[in-house]
Structure formats: structure tokens, C-alpha cells
Design a protein around this motif. Sequence first.
Motif, PDB file in Angstrom:
ATOM      1  N   ARG A  78     -24.584   8.497  -6.577  1.00  0.00           N
ATOM      2  CA  ARG A  78     -25.908   9.123  -6.582  1.00  0.00           C
ATOM      3  C   ARG A  78     -26.976   8.152  -6.083  1.00  0.00           C
ATOM      4  N   SER A  79     -26.955   6.933  -6.619  1.00  0.00           N
ATOM      5  CA  SER A  79     -27.950   5.944  -6.203  1.00  0.00           C
ATOM      6  C   SER A  79     -27.752   5.540  -4.747  1.00  0.00           C
ATOM      7  N   THR A  83     -23.738   3.274  -7.815  1.00  0.00           N
ATOM      8  CA  THR A  83     -23.148   4.596  -8.028  1.00  0.00           C
ATOM      9  C   THR A  83     -23.313   5.445  -6.766  1.00  0.00           C
ATOM     10  N   ALA A 107     -30.476  -0.448  -5.868  1.00  0.00           N
ATOM     11  CA  ALA A 107     -29.969   0.799  -6.448  1.00  0.00           C
ATOM     12  C   ALA A 107     -28.803   0.498  -7.377  1.00  0.00           C
ATOM     13  N   GLN A 108     -28.580   1.380  -8.325  1.00  0.00           N
ATOM     14  CA  GLN A 108     -27.399   1.293  -9.174  1.00  0.00           C
ATOM     15  C   GLN A 108     -26.153   1.395  -8.304  1.00  0.00           C
ATOM     16  N   GLY A 165     -27.987  -1.005  -2.322  1.00  0.00           N
ATOM     17  CA  GLY A 165     -27.326  -1.115  -3.618  1.00  0.00           C
ATOM     18  C   GLY A 165     -27.452  -2.472  -4.261  1.00  0.00           C
ATOM     19  N   VAL A 167     -21.324   2.971  -3.518  1.00  0.00           N
ATOM     20  CA  VAL A 167     -22.641   3.149  -2.897  1.00  0.00           C
ATOM     21  C   VAL A 167     -22.474   3.716  -1.489  1.00  0.00           C
ATOM     22  N   GLU A 200     -29.425   8.201  -2.683  1.00  0.00           N
ATOM     23  CA  GLU A 200     -30.883   8.065  -2.735  1.00  0.00           C
ATOM     24  C   GLU A 200     -31.349   6.870  -1.910  1.00  0.00           C
ATOM     25  N   ALA A 201     -30.600   5.771  -1.977  1.00  0.00           N
ATOM     26  CA  ALA A 201     -30.973   4.574  -1.216  1.00  0.00           C
ATOM     27  C   ALA A 201     -30.892   4.843   0.282  1.00  0.00           C
TER      28      ALA A 201
END
Length: 342
Positions: free
Chosen positions: A235-236, A233, A230-231, A197, A261, A239-240
Amino acid sequence: MSKKIMRKTVTSRPVTILDVAAAAKLSKSTVSLVLKGSPLIPAETADRVRAAASELGYVYNSRAGELRGGRSKTIGVVVNDLANPFFAEILVGVERKLVEAGYIVLMAHTNEDVDRQRDVLRIMREQGAAGTVLCPAYGTPRAFTKEVEASGMPLVVMVRTLGPGKYDFAGADNERGIYAATKHLLDAGHKKIGFLGGLTGVVLEQRLNGFRAALAERKIKFDESLVVAAQPTRRSGSEAMRSLLDMKPRPTAAVCYNDVVAFGALSALGERGLHAGRDFALTGFDNVRDAAHSNPPLTTVDIQPDALGEHAATLLLNRIQEPARARQVYLAEPQLVIRQSA
């Protein structure tokens, strides 16, 4: 024999402060001080005024009082991401402190948009706000605070520092907090640790410095590939974490930029059939209320968001009362809260 019923004549004339003074048998100036919330008036006298005002149906026009006195009682609070519970908790602390001081809070959300942030602050200046508490959007130029200061509106920057400047600031010791979280993972025997993040900015630099410092202390080389931008958030974060889990050999632990995160990372672990705290160690940062109730409960760095908001509001109130005072800085002392995720 019929009885005559006496009726009281009702007039449409508005009740004034003079009516309240007459009913309470006090001077207009005393009543005015009570209605403005002055601490100079004895409690018994203040109660008499409020009782008279209530009986007569008098409502004090605070805006008119501001115009007469030339001083606004409105404070602007601008946050960057209300979807993050951290900022909602900070806002609660800011608002509580300002309302206790007799101010009205005008809140705005920029959604990480620098142009919107500039427009919001311009509108607040036009509305005569007495001051503003700002959590800057990503990409806010360091010179932005000088523009606000030039307008004459008191400003406190919170959470995200904009680097060197004369502005008042309320935040946390980011480097120390991440250092503590990373050290905890190292003490547990983890050597291949990821960092999830964050995109850019001083706060990310500070947190990565803490991460590096803990690794260097154990003579573990910092591996840039284990830092997944990553953002901040859910969602991010998810994904990370997937990216981190796809690495070979796979890391056994991760430090997250913030709790949101980490929440996303927890869901990604679940998708892979992994359990945080047993198959993979995970830490967050902020200690939002949900951190204690995630599955599993999240080990995180506590900076007490609610109290941080109160401190930011206090700095602004100090600045309004003493415009020429020296620069004020409040840094929350981070405390590692160990739960089941690590």
C-alpha cells in the motif's frame, strides 16, 4: 469340542526406556543415546532401538530429557512483519536448519511493536529458550541487545542491524546491493531516478548510501525530493509511486527499498496506464519468490532470503555450542537479477 482361546493380558503400565533396552537387548545408556539423536551410535544399533521402541509404542519425552540434562531444545524466532513474504522465506530457512539440529522452533510476530517485542523475548526467557533469532522491530534501541545478553540467552540479530555491538548478526550488504540496482538504471540512460520506501534505521541509511554512491560516480547530484519515505508495504509503495509520478518533470525510474514496495509501485504504474520496463524502470530488493511472477517480472537485488535464514540459525547454533567465541557476522553478497521491469 470347544477350543479355549488364550488371551494376552494387557496392562496399563507405561512402557519405559528399560523395556526398550530389554527388547533391543542393549543397555539403557545406549538406548538413551539413540533416542537423544546421538551420532556416536552405529546406524544398525540405532535402527534396532527405533524398531523396538516403535513395536512397544514407546514415545521419548524430550522435555523431560531437557529438564534432566538442564538444557533446552527450544529456540525462539522473532520476526517483525509476517505479511512481508521476505520474512516468511527467511523463517523457512531458519526453521529448517534448527529442526535438522534437533531443536523445536517457537515463532513470534511483533508487527513492528517494540513493547510487544520486549514482552515476547521476556516470555521466551521464562520458558527457558536455548537462544533467540531476532529481526528487530522499527525503533528498537541499540542498547536492547545488551539487555538480552545480560539475561544470558544467546541472541542472533538478523536483517536489521542495530549498529555497533557484540551481538552476532546475519544480514546483507545493503549498500552494495542498492548501488548495483542504481548503476543498472544509470547504465540504461536514466538520470532522474527516485528512491521509494523505508522510514528510518541503519538499513535505510545503508541503502541510501548505495544510491548516493552510484549517482556520485556519474556526477549526478543527489536530490532529496526524489526520496519518498514510506512503510515497507504494498500500500505504501503504491502511494509513494503516485507521489513520484506527480512530480514535474517526472522521474523515469525508481529504486525501491524492497520487493513489497516495488509490487505496490507496479500497481500504481498500472493505474496511470504506464507499463514498467517500457514507460518506467523499476527495481526491488530481496528477490522474494513472487518477484519472478509479478507483472511484469521484477528486476531486483537477490540476497537469497531462505539461505540467509539458514545462516542466521547456524550462527545461533555456533553461539550455543561455544558461548565464548568471537563475534560472528554473515553478510549475503547481493546479486542483481535483471527481469522485464528494468
